[in-house]
Design an enzyme around this catalytic site. Structure first.
Site, PDB file in Angstrom:
ATOM      1  N   SER A 125      37.711  32.108  42.650  1.00 55.74           N
ATOM      2  CA  SER A 125      37.411  32.685  41.341  1.00 55.74           C
ATOM      3  C   SER A 125      35.969  32.363  40.932  1.00 55.74           C
ATOM      4  O   SER A 125      35.043  32.694  41.659  1.00 55.74           O
ATOM      5  CB  SER A 125      38.425  32.187  40.314  1.00 55.74           C
ATOM      6  OG  SER A 125      38.333  32.908  39.108  1.00 55.74           O
ATOM      7  N   ASP A 252      44.368  42.248  41.811  1.00 55.55           N
ATOM      8  CA  ASP A 252      43.887  41.122  41.005  1.00 55.55           C
ATOM      9  C   ASP A 252      43.690  41.568  39.562  1.00 55.55           C
ATOM     10  O   ASP A 252      42.876  42.458  39.285  1.00 55.55           O
ATOM     11  CB  ASP A 252      42.561  40.610  41.581  1.00 55.55           C
ATOM     12  CG  ASP A 252      42.112  39.287  40.982  1.00 55.55           C
ATOM     13  OD1 ASP A 252      42.258  39.102  39.756  1.00 55.55           O
ATOM     14  OD2 ASP A 252      41.591  38.447  41.727  1.00 55.55           O
ATOM     15  N   HIS A 281      45.381  37.020  41.472  1.00 55.61           N
ATOM     16  CA  HIS A 281      44.183  36.203  41.274  1.00 55.61           C
ATOM     17  C   HIS A 281      44.479  34.779  41.727  1.00 55.61           C
ATOM     18  O   HIS A 281      45.303  34.079  41.139  1.00 55.61           O
ATOM     19  CB  HIS A 281      43.765  36.211  39.801  1.00 55.61           C
ATOM     20  CG  HIS A 281      42.414  35.602  39.583  1.00 55.61           C
ATOM     21  ND1 HIS A 281      41.251  36.246  39.923  1.00 55.61           N
ATOM     22  CD2 HIS A 281      42.036  34.385  39.095  1.00 55.61           C
ATOM     23  CE1 HIS A 281      40.221  35.486  39.629  1.00 55.61           C
ATOM     24  NE2 HIS A 281      40.676  34.335  39.136  1.00 55.61           N
TER      25      HIS A 281
END
Length: 308
Positions: A125, A252, A281
């Protein structure tokens, strides 16, 4: 688990990873602050540096899962906490952001100083954006011992991802991020009342508002748009000079359309991308992987290719 939302939420709620206890270390920075590190050593000559995501820390299941997988393959692992993360508030008014590559460089240099022959990077991320941006900034001057990196669930288009998370359907994610950030900003406000004022924080609903008010001014940017423009890895992928792989799942819920680049002129000669249909995610849950998630097995294969 072919749902991006389920993939994103499941590991945080239900995953527990058994891995050897890390050796903690406090690393001083040049600006009288400190970074908190977790070492997993087994006497290897190669080191993997792992960077977590927004409001994460070095002992999240996705970090420990990858640490365990890489240890099995013979790597030493160094997982680090961004400033203010890991349960310890940092000393300076600044905290962390998507382009704080100076801190990652501090960690990498410290790792190389231990005598490793090879160093690879992995990020998730926000940590994935940081990893790719760092490799791009190193460019032609990159240390020859840095062999490459891999990044998962990367919001490489920060502005677009902020817009995506501002949607009503993403409110559950934004509320969690803002709840955690509020606690930190209130603590910083008590320590630096002349610099940070959290009055009316509950009116903040989006990253545009949070980054305009806090992230940008505390880190030298004029506003959120300036911060996002300067710290998005997307425009710098072509500058990377070592093998780098970005893996973003198509389902995502955090990513914008621009986080799925395919144009060779954007990627350059060394950055590659993979866009699996599922994974959410920082999810990539795989119950048939012998305890290892799909992302961990993919990272192990990529790291093996870097050694070859």
């Amino acid at each position: 688990m072919r749902s991006g939302h389920v993939q994103s939420i499941w590991p945080s709620l239900f995953r527990s990873v058994e891995v050897q206890a890390p050796e903690p270390e406090v690393l001083p920075t040049d600006d009288s602050d400190e970074l908190h590190l977790d070492w997993y050593r087994q006497g290897s000559d190669r080191l993997a540096v792992l960077s977590h995501g927004l409001e994460g820390h070095s002992r999240r299941p996705y970090i420990q899962g990858l640490a365990r997988a890489l240890l099995r393959e013979g790597w030493d692992v160094l997982a680090w906490n961004f400033r203010s993360c890991g349960g310890v508030m940092n000393h300076q008014p600044r905290f962390y952001h998507s382009g704080a590559t100076g801190d990652l460089d501090c960690v990498v240099r410290h790792g190389l100083a231990q005598g490793y022959d090879t160093l690879g990077l992995a990020g998730f991320s926000m940590g994935g954006n940081l990893t790719l941006l760092y490799l791009a900034e190193q460019s032609e001057q990159i240390d020859s011992r840095i062999c490459g990196g891999i990044a998962f669930s990367v919001p490489c288009d920060l502005a677009g991802s902020a817009d995506t998370l501002a949607r009503p359907s993403r409110k559950i994610y934004m509320q969690r991020f803002l709840r955690d950030l509020k606690v930190k900003m209130e603590e910083k406000s008590r320590k630096f009342p002349d610099l940070i004022d959290t009055a009316g924080f509950d009116n903040i609903q989006t990253f545009h508002e949070f980054d305009d008010r806090f992230t940008a001014p505390l880190h030298g940017f004029s506003d959120a748009q300036d911060y996002w423009a300067n710290c998005s890895a997307l425009g710098r992928l072509k500058d990377i000079r070592v093998p780098a792989l970005m893996v973003n799942a198509q389902d995502d819920p955090f990513l914008s359309a621009r986080c799925f680049p395919s144009d060779p002129s954007v990627l350059g000669a060394h950055a590659r991308v993979e866009f699996p249909k599922w994974g959410g995610h920082v999810g990539f849950v795989d119950q048939a992987g012998g305890g290892y998630y799909w992302s961990e097995r993919r990272a192990v294969r990529h790291f093996a290719s870097l050694l070859r």
